[in-house]
Scaffold this active site. Sequence first.
Site, short mmCIF file in Angstrom:
data_model
loop_
_atom_site.label_atom_id
_atom_site.label_comp_id
_atom_site.label_asym_id
_atom_site.label_seq_id
_atom_site.Cartn_x
_atom_site.Cartn_y
_atom_site.Cartn_z
CG HIS A 165 -1.98 -1.04 1.18
ND1 HIS A 165 -2.91 -1.16 0.16
CD2 HIS A 165 -2.25 -2.08 2.03
CE1 HIS A 165 -3.70 -2.20 0.40
NE2 HIS A 165 -3.32 -2.78 1.52
CG ASP A 201 -2.56 -8.41 0.69
OD1 ASP A 201 -1.97 -8.76 1.71
OD2 ASP A 201 -3.58 -7.67 0.70
C1 SP5 Z 1 -1.04 -5.25 3.85
C2 SP5 Z 1 -2.51 -5.26 4.13
O1 SP5 Z 1 -3.13 -6.31 4.05
N1 SP5 Z 1 -3.06 -4.12 4.50
C3 SP5 Z 1 -4.45 -4.07 4.77
C4 SP5 Z 1 -4.90 -2.76 5.28
C5 SP5 Z 1 -6.36 -2.85 5.56
N2 SP5 Z 1 -6.78 -1.85 6.45
C6 SP5 Z 1 -7.99 -2.18 7.12
C7 SP5 Z 1 -9.16 -1.77 6.39
C8 SP5 Z 1 -10.41 -2.26 7.05
C9 SP5 Z 1 -11.16 -1.18 7.65
N3 SP5 Z 1 -12.40 -1.65 8.05
C10 SP5 Z 1 -13.15 -0.65 8.75
C11 SP5 Z 1 -14.55 -0.94 8.72
C12 SP5 Z 1 -15.25 0.30 9.16
N4 SP5 Z 1 -16.61 0.30 8.83
ZN ZN Z 2 -4.09 -7.24 2.54
#
Ligand code: SP5
Ligand code: ZN
Length: 351
Positions: A165, A201
């Site tokens: 990312h 991923d």
């Molecule tokens: C390397 C990798 O797998 N990074 C993943 C980053 C994901 N970040 C989390 C996103 C999920 C957020 N969910 C929040 C729900 C709120 N309604």
């Molecule tokens: Zn991921």
Amino acid sequence: MKVVFSERHRAHAYAHEVAAGVPIPAWEVPERAEHIRNALLSAGHELMGPVEHGRGPIEAVHDRDMLRYLETAWKEWTRAGIAERDAIIPDTMPLPAYHEGMSGPTEPQSPCGRIGYWCFDTMTPIVEGTYGAARAAVDVALTAAGLIASGEPVAYALCRPPGHHAARATFGGYCYLNNAAIAAHWLAVRTGSRLGLLDIDYHHGNGTQQIFYRRAEVAYASIHGDPRRMYPYFSGHAAETGAGDGTGANLNQPMAAGTDDRAYLAALDRSINWLLDRSDGPVVVSLGFDTFGEDPICDFALTTPVYRECGRRVAASGRPLLLIQEGGYHLPSLGTNAAEWLGGAADVTAR
Ligand code: SP5
Ligand code: ZN
């Protein structure tokens, strides 16, 4: 298979990330890498430490000022006495419309401004050990890339924190420096070949796509949860196919919730064939296990046995393989799924 690993990841540890405005227990925890390491040791893989490669290969991919920020952020934050939190998390970020019709933004002076200038989400905290761990993860990736450059058919970099990312000049998504992109660029220069980068991923690798979007040296193919539903929301659509020198060298396959082994393998075959048509050198794999059915933050339905089959199919490409660890958050299965994937690849490359 040769596995590169550094213990320095352990110092990158924080209690919370902020999701939808709320502090929640961190998902990207040190135990992730430890589970994988232990499972690979048990499976008989050979562990080695990283060789330091310095800042050069990082600055060939990332903005120098971003690297400098990561290096100095913690000291500056603690010096400023902003101690009410155990980690640096932004609260104010300059969206493009902020400066509509004007010039800017430029990097601000204040610690709270600087984190918002460089970090695009609230889920990627910086703590004292973050920079050292991120640098070590890059060295882990580059050391594994060195093994490929000297003729190993496959090598696995157990990177933590992950990287895909992180874009040229902004970071987020639990990622600070783009291990896979740095290693891919380094390997493309070293081998003088056109590389494939297969991102499996669960999430779209927005950083890797951004870095290579206008470049011909690396063709990028990603299979991920559809951004209309899932993080990172703003990229990963099928219509994003590259630009400039990179026109036609970007393939996104956004997938539905509940994607199962069968649908996934079909998408994987498409990605592999597409990459083989557009590259002639090693294939770098951004390898995540958050595609697993029980992953707590994702919504695919893959099972443990399919990881072995994925390893086999990718290795059957016959290309040298540089495997770079990315995400995966279901701790009980992480080690097993990694061992299965690597086992499948090793079955093929040993023949
Ligand atoms: C390397 C990798 O797998 N990074 C993943 C980053 C994901 N970040 C989390 C996103 C999920 C957020 N969910 C929040 C729900 C709120 N309604
Ligand atoms: Zn991921």
